[in-house]
Design an enzyme around this catalytic site. Sequence first.
Site: not given
Length: 678
Positions: A124, A126, A128, A147, A186, A236, A302, A326, A420, A423, A438, A443
């Site tokens: 399926e 993915k 977004d 979630r 989703e 969905y 899956k 991905k 740094c 600081c 650092c 700091c």
Amino acid sequence: MDNVIDDMSIPSQAIISELEKLRRQIEHHNRLYYVQDQPSISDAEYDRLFDRLLEIEREFPELIVPDSPSQRVGAEPSKKFEPATHRVPMLSLQKVTSPEEFLEFDRRVREGLETSEEVVYITEPKLDGLAVELVYREGIFTEGSTRGDGNTGENITPNLRTIRTIPLRLLDSTADQYPLLEVRGEVVMHRSAFEHLNRELREGDKPMLANPRNGAAGSLRQLDPSITASRPLVFYAYAISDTDIKDLDSQSKAISLLKNEGFQINELIKEVRGTSAIEKEFADLDGIRQTLDYDIDGLVVKVNSFADQNILGQISRAPRWAVAWKFAAEQATTILEGVEFQTGRTGVVTPVAKLAPVFVGGANVSNATLHNEDELFRLDVHIGDTVTIQRAGDVIPDVVSVDKEMRPKGAKRVTFPKVCPSCGQTITRAAGEAAFRCLNTSCPAQLEGQLFHFASKGGFDIEGLGGKLAAQLIAKGLVTSSADLFRLTKEQLLPLELMADKRAENLLAAIDHSRSTELPRAVYALGIIGVGESVARLLAQELGSMEVLEKVAIEILEGIDGVGPVIACNIREFFDNDSNAEMLRRMREAGVLFPDYTGSGSVAHLAGKKFVITGTLSKPRRYFKNLVEDNGGKVAGSLSKKTDYLLCGADPGSKLDKARKLGVEVIDENRLQRLLDG
């Protein structure tokens, strides 16, 4: 006549029957219009049905029920979202980014199933958007939540009710067959709807949304449901939480059930066999994704069989039977206008590229990470360079290449600082590490990050203490370590920018309330490198108290499953540091309590034991999960040969048969109590 409301105050049976018929008709036409995109009546006819429904419910308000179509919008704005615990955790997915990595996933699946045959998978897109869970009791939508961290999300039920593709009532037959059905999916905003909404916002001189994903997430988290109702959101459905339902033995059957109940199912979900077919699906999806009306960032794969899913089980927060493949990160070119060096909470100094704004990966980007000195040297970065950046999903954008042929004459090369940026103290790079740090514990930049982390929801959960306020407290010299928070006064706070009387009182009340936090939260809040929420909980379970943790030998830490030598060294170094020891001492003096972890170490019988829970028990499943974990055990979502006990309630489903086949000991609540009693 049935279509005339009685003058009597008590509704007639004819009115009740008409009302029930109207509700069924309206929901039927809602599904045809919003889910199937096949309207069968005109808008005028639909309005006539809905107006008649409202007319009856106004006359007889006692007949209004939560699943009436009239109740999608109308809830009062909330003051805040309450937490909602998921009965079955909403796990995240492991990720792969290449054919080789996917083939390795398939190899592990076949090895776990002890088969050489091709596996049947469900694929399926993915999506977004924002993952949510819908709870149906006796066929009625009763609760919906985000979630969150997988175990606990936010209750956004009134907002989810406004989404037309979410049924308020399931079929009557389903209510009898599945008294409890938890549906996952989703919430997204289609691209076309997003563009239309942004045009309206722009014309109304209102802030526009950044991208469809942020639009969906932000719309769902509005405290006023009427705002959510005005946004073009779509749900969905792609899963149910419980694989123990009788006669429901696969993901494909779960999808069919959801589709039959009127849920919107993505049209690209498929059942396929073997890796070659999945590689083709991935390539095909990558080829058409720009033509889709919704954003996707990969392909979810899956294992289809629920029995096989149970055999494979899970690791940490991800199942072994699913993976997200991905797409390659989206890239764009822009101009590097400068580089800023920033010191983080742990002292790491990071170069951040300041860019001419460019749209990539669904967002306008003006900053990107350059990681460390080695990356600066590899890229040979100069101010004014034309650079390629990439961004995938919520990942921080990074600079991946420099077009040296486009470099302007006289461009100045970027070099790493010796001190740094916060600081001014000398920074050092340990052998074998890529990062400069650092080491100054005073700091300001580190302290600001530490305070924000200390007060976060996973830590002491001090509401109202954000990054800006933390910076003010440090700049004014009111806070030099987290211990100083517990000595703040109203008189000290009031002169700060935007600090009104009420806000100061609320902040002090939140600080006071946090003095008796739970041990895992306190450990996490300390900000020890590598100690996230899960490791903090492990340490609390295994060691039981802050006093033990402060003195524990590194060899014992290394022996804790999930800690390891690097984190163990970080823990020991933290508590051996005089400044940190002084901070803990001052916190105790200010009344901060570090309570022992409940049950830790008191019941050796559960230490290291692995449990799976199934069936209907006398209390929510989450109660028994916490009970086991608080006494040293671990709870998984599925059975394997390594499971020690199956805690079994009424109507256990397929897990009981699986436990018997694997030889896993089956226990009830009484047997669990005997284990706890020792």
